[in-house]
Design a protein around this motif. Structure first.
Motif: not given
Length: 183
Positions: A60-68, A82-94
């Motif tokens: 279960v990803s962090g986004l899935d936790v937030v959705r629930y 939210l914490l990420t070590g993989f960089g910010l992209d437009q899809l993740l941010t939006s």
């Protein structure tokens, strides 16, 4: 109301330790989880006032936790960073901000900046909960007061109808007297 904890969720032990060390000076109660399922269980048990949540975890990803969380009334207003070590992209941010995430932070994390954000969000959430409690108490007082006023101004109940109803005059009987009928 017991003190709510800050729940730190990451699948890497070293990241959990670093985040706990960064937040320890604030003096808040801290909890930890190593995956999304564990995080959801703790959040649903209550007493979580803020969530620091890794975006990418196995299962279960962090986004899935937030959705629930956003679909459940008792958890939909808990602030999430939210914490990420993989960089910010437009899809993740939006996606993150559409879900109502308070902030999206890149690892490695600046401890001073994180403490500032956490203090602000956690304290704002506590004030929000305190105001909600006060509103509930005031509504209960108003309802009790209104109910008492209604009882004081309510007219006396009408007597139950029985056989002693008033009679109606329906006409003259054959002997010249009025004939009466019970209604």
């Amino acid at each position: 109301m017991p003190e709510a904890k800050i729940l730190i969720v990451d699948d890497h032990e070293d990241t959990l330790y670093a985040l706990e060390s960064a937040l320890a000076p604030l003096g808040y109660q801290l909890g930890r989880a190593t995956n999304g399922d564990e995080a959801l269980k703790q959040v649903l048990r209550g007493q979580v006032g803020l969530l620091l949540l890794d975006v990418r975890m196995p299962g279960v990803s962090g986004l899935d936790v937030v959705r629930y969380m956003r679909r459940v009334e008792q958890t939909q207003h808990i602030p999430v960073i939210l914490l990420t070590g993989f960089g910010l992209d437009q899809l993740l941010t939006s996606t993150a901000f559409a879900l109502g995430v308070a902030d999206l932070v890149m690892k490695p994390i600046d401890p001073w900046s994180l403490r500032t954000k956490v203090r602000y969000l956690y304290d704002a959430h506590r004030r929000h909960l305190a105001l909600e409690q006060e509103v509930r108490e005031l509504r209960a007082l108003v309802k009790d007061h209104t109910d008492a006023d209604d009882d004081a101004h309510r007219p006396a109940a009408l007597p139950h109808p029985d056989a002693r109803l008033p009679t109606q005059r329906i006409g003259q009987a054959h002997n010249g007297e009025l004939e009466e009928e019970r209604t």
